[in-house]
Write a protein that holds these residues in place. Structure first.
Motif, PDB file in Angstrom:
ATOM      1  N   ALA A  80      77.882  71.246  36.428  1.00 43.70           N
ATOM      2  CA  ALA A  80      78.474  71.110  37.762  1.00 43.70           C
ATOM      3  C   ALA A  80      77.537  71.575  38.864  1.00 43.70           C
ATOM      4  CB  ALA A  80      79.788  71.886  37.824  1.00 43.70           C
ATOM      5  N   THR A  81      76.547  72.403  38.545  1.00 42.54           N
ATOM      6  CA  THR A  81      75.613  72.871  39.578  1.00 42.54           C
ATOM      7  C   THR A  81      74.535  71.842  39.889  1.00 42.54           C
ATOM      8  OG1 THR A  81      74.127  73.970  38.015  1.00 42.54           O
ATOM      9  CG2 THR A  81      75.926  75.291  38.929  1.00 42.54           C
ATOM     10  N   PRO A  83      74.573  68.692  41.022  1.00 47.46           N
ATOM     11  CA  PRO A  83      74.631  68.069  42.356  1.00 47.46           C
ATOM     12  C   PRO A  83      74.277  69.042  43.486  1.00 47.46           C
ATOM     13  CG  PRO A  83      76.583  67.491  41.109  1.00 47.46           C
ATOM     14  CD  PRO A  83      75.849  68.542  40.323  1.00 47.46           C
ATOM     15  N   GLY A  88      74.070  68.479  47.197  1.00 45.71           N
ATOM     16  CA  GLY A  88      75.476  68.089  47.219  1.00 45.71           C
ATOM     17  C   GLY A  88      75.739  66.675  46.763  1.00 45.71           C
ATOM     18  N   VAL A 170      82.214  66.050  33.011  1.00 38.41           N
ATOM     19  CA  VAL A 170      81.960  66.743  34.276  1.00 38.41           C
ATOM     20  C   VAL A 170      81.525  65.726  35.330  1.00 38.41           C
ATOM     21  CG1 VAL A 170      80.490  68.441  35.446  1.00 38.41           C
ATOM     22  CG2 VAL A 170      81.456  68.968  33.202  1.00 38.41           C
ATOM     23  N   VAL A 173      84.360  64.024  36.998  1.00 38.48           N
ATOM     24  CA  VAL A 173      85.049  64.863  37.981  1.00 38.48           C
ATOM     25  C   VAL A 173      84.190  65.032  39.242  1.00 38.48           C
ATOM     26  CG1 VAL A 173      85.940  67.188  38.414  1.00 38.48           C
ATOM     27  CG2 VAL A 173      86.334  66.091  36.214  1.00 38.48           C
ATOM     28  N   LEU A 174      82.890  65.105  39.049  1.00 41.52           N
ATOM     29  CA  LEU A 174      81.950  65.261  40.171  1.00 41.52           C
ATOM     30  C   LEU A 174      81.129  63.978  40.304  1.00 41.52           C
ATOM     31  CD1 LEU A 174      80.641  68.837  39.301  1.00 41.52           C
ATOM     32  CD2 LEU A 174      82.326  68.240  41.037  1.00 41.52           C
ATOM     33  N   GLY A 176      78.979  62.873  42.175  1.00 43.69           N
ATOM     34  CA  GLY A 176      77.561  62.989  42.510  1.00 43.69           C
ATOM     35  C   GLY A 176      76.684  63.303  41.320  1.00 43.69           C
ATOM     36  N   LEU A 177      77.283  63.610  40.188  1.00 40.78           N
ATOM     37  CA  LEU A 177      76.520  64.000  39.004  1.00 40.78           C
ATOM     38  C   LEU A 177      76.195  62.771  38.175  1.00 40.78           C
ATOM     39  CD1 LEU A 177      75.365  66.277  37.256  1.00 40.78           C
ATOM     40  CD2 LEU A 177      77.579  66.461  36.174  1.00 40.78           C
TER      41      LEU A 177
END
Length: 179
Positions: A80-81, A83, A88, A170, A173-174, A176-177
């Motif tokens: 999760a870190t 992005p 961001g 993940v 959910v995110l 941008g990843l």
């Protein structure tokens, strides 16, 4: 140990350390004496925590399965870190070397999430001894079977498939990843 096994053990060493550290912390929190700790070694097993027999089935169970939960959460947090390293938005390709290091750490930790056969044996021994007196022990049998199945499937790289699936989860959910 084969050359591939030796290389994979070295490359995924951070995951072994997190796994064994979690066992040790659970022992410490539950006042279960630790006899010997090896956070990492080039051998089989790559790490271990030898401890006294816990007084309750719940403690045995938690010591055995906690690394699955902790390693999964740590790996997901690492993924999760990524992005954030790209400001961001964006994927690994936008993060530079830091993103690739975080990805490697996440995969390493996730690949060592599953309890070992030694963990399964501890849970199984307590299950056999306490299934009549502890209703919680009834969940021990399916958990032991799942652990052994994961161990058999590791021949087919199941632990790394799990790490990839966690990364994809993940990423869903995110948004941008991405790679």
């Amino acid at each position: 140990m084969s050359l591939i096994g030796w290389v994979l053990t070295i490359v995924t060493a951070p995951g072994v350390v997190v796994h064994e550290y979690t066992h040790a912390k659970l022992c410490e929190w539950a006042d279960v004496p630790i006899v010997e700790i090896c956070y990492f070694q080039l051998g089989d097993p790559p790490g271990y925590v030898l401890h006294a027999e816990p007084e309750s089935y719940r403690t045995t169970y938690l010591i055995g399965v906690a690394p699955f939960l902790v390693n999964t959460l740590v790996a997901a947090a690492l993924f999760a870190t990524i992005p954030l390293l790209a400001g961001g938005a964006g994927g690994i390709s936008d993060t530079g070397i830091a993103g690739w290091i975080v990805l490697w750490l996440g995969v390493s930790v996730a690949a060592h999430a599953f309890p070992s056969t030694g963990d399964a044996q501890s849970i199984w021994q307590q299950t056999k001894q306490q299934y009549r007196s502890s209703p919680l022990a009834l969940i021990g049998l399916p958990i032991v079977l799942i652990i052994y199945l994961a161990h058999v499937l590791s021949f087919f790289w199941f632990d790394f498939i799990y790490a990839l699936a966690l990364y994809v989860g993940v990423a869903m959910v995110l948004p941008g990843l991405i790679l």
